[in-house]
Enzyme design. Sequence first.
Site, PDB file in Angstrom:
ATOM      1  N   HIS A 240     -11.468  54.330  36.011  1.00 49.47           N
ATOM      2  CA  HIS A 240     -11.168  54.560  37.427  1.00 49.47           C
ATOM      3  C   HIS A 240      -9.733  54.094  37.696  1.00 49.47           C
ATOM      4  CE1 HIS A 240     -15.297  55.352  38.036  1.00 49.47           C
ATOM      5  NE2 HIS A 240     -15.644  54.348  38.823  1.00 49.47           N
TER       6      HIS A 240
ATOM      7  N   CYS B 198     -18.158  49.323  40.767  1.00 48.78           N
ATOM      8  CA  CYS B 198     -17.045  49.404  39.804  1.00 48.78           C
ATOM      9  C   CYS B 198     -15.670  49.443  40.472  1.00 48.78           C
ATOM     10  CB  CYS B 198     -17.229  50.620  38.900  1.00 48.78           C
ATOM     11  SG  CYS B 198     -17.765  52.087  39.793  1.00 48.78           S
TER      12      CYS B 198
END
Length: 339
Positions: free
Chosen positions: A246, A133
Amino acid sequence: MLKKKDKYVIAVVGATGAVGNEMVSVLEERNFPMEKLRLFASERSEGKTLNFHDKTVTVEILTEKVFDGIDIALFSAGAERSLHYAPFAARAGCIVVDNSSAWRMDPGVPLVVPEVNPHDLKWHKGIIANPNCSTIQMVVVLKPIHDAAKIKRVVVTTFQAVSGTGKKAMDELLHQTADFLNFKELKAVVYPHQIAFNCLPHIDKFMDDGYTKEEIKMVNETQKIMGDPSIRVSPTTVRVPVFRGHSEALNIETEKKLTANEVRSLLSTAPGIIVYDAPEKNVYPLPTICAGRDEVYAGRIREDNTVENGINMWISADNLRKGAATNAVQIAEVLIKMA
Ligand code: A2P
């Protein structure tokens, strides 16, 4: 290779997990041309159901024999399951798009971010890897900069949400937060320390050289996806008490000089990026802003005056979507376009 059809049989392996659940939502939202959706998880989930459009789909137990008749399987059930089951799927003619780290650095497996290296999908042999990710959101912004000015080095610090670890980690943050506010003792099971009201400079296992596996993934995967082993990446990965989204502080050194305005203009025309950069109005990327979105948000774009050609920026993206589920579904979409 995938045969051209009007509609496809798609499976989600690990459908009851945080990413698997998101894969089902993304397939529904994007109206994927689907004849049938099949959902797989462990024996623990036998009989559970998930909604897909206006139907209820029952979760089936994953075995080696389930893949006949499935065109594409999106895997997100952990690396061990991927290593074991993906070859059975590929042998049954089912193309695997695998979200785990199991196959990413295998030289026979393409590692793909559709905005960066869709051409690598041409040489798959039945298994395609979805990158980590943190790597996905970084390479989406690095690609247009590399094409324009050739990147020499990137220093990256990540601020990663607990959903990247899975459902149990999300529950741990929730319970620790509630316990902390109620003056109760906190229990840390998933992480080695309390995650609520804390930051852990530790994602995945430590290696002998002091880096974590997550950090090594960011180095190796970036070079593989960008097709350029000369790009140097210096990472520090940090888990923060955020549920979803994130963020990353990037310092990028290029061969050719780019001004901050040139970078803004390059990123604003590149696919999959929203330039969100008006600090005077408090406009900059945040996990809360990118949650539920498929684009990478880029802001705080400024020149680094301590090196000859340097750019600093701050990016945020939804780790469950672009960092995992959306990227996997986009790979499947390119596969059906290529069929
Ligand atoms: P289950 O819910 O039945 O345990 P997360 O990363 O969010 O924790 O999700 C992991 C996913 O992988 C879940 O859907 C989980 O199913 C699935 N999974 C874990 N172990 C197995 C297994 N042995 N076989 C099939 N699916 C598995």
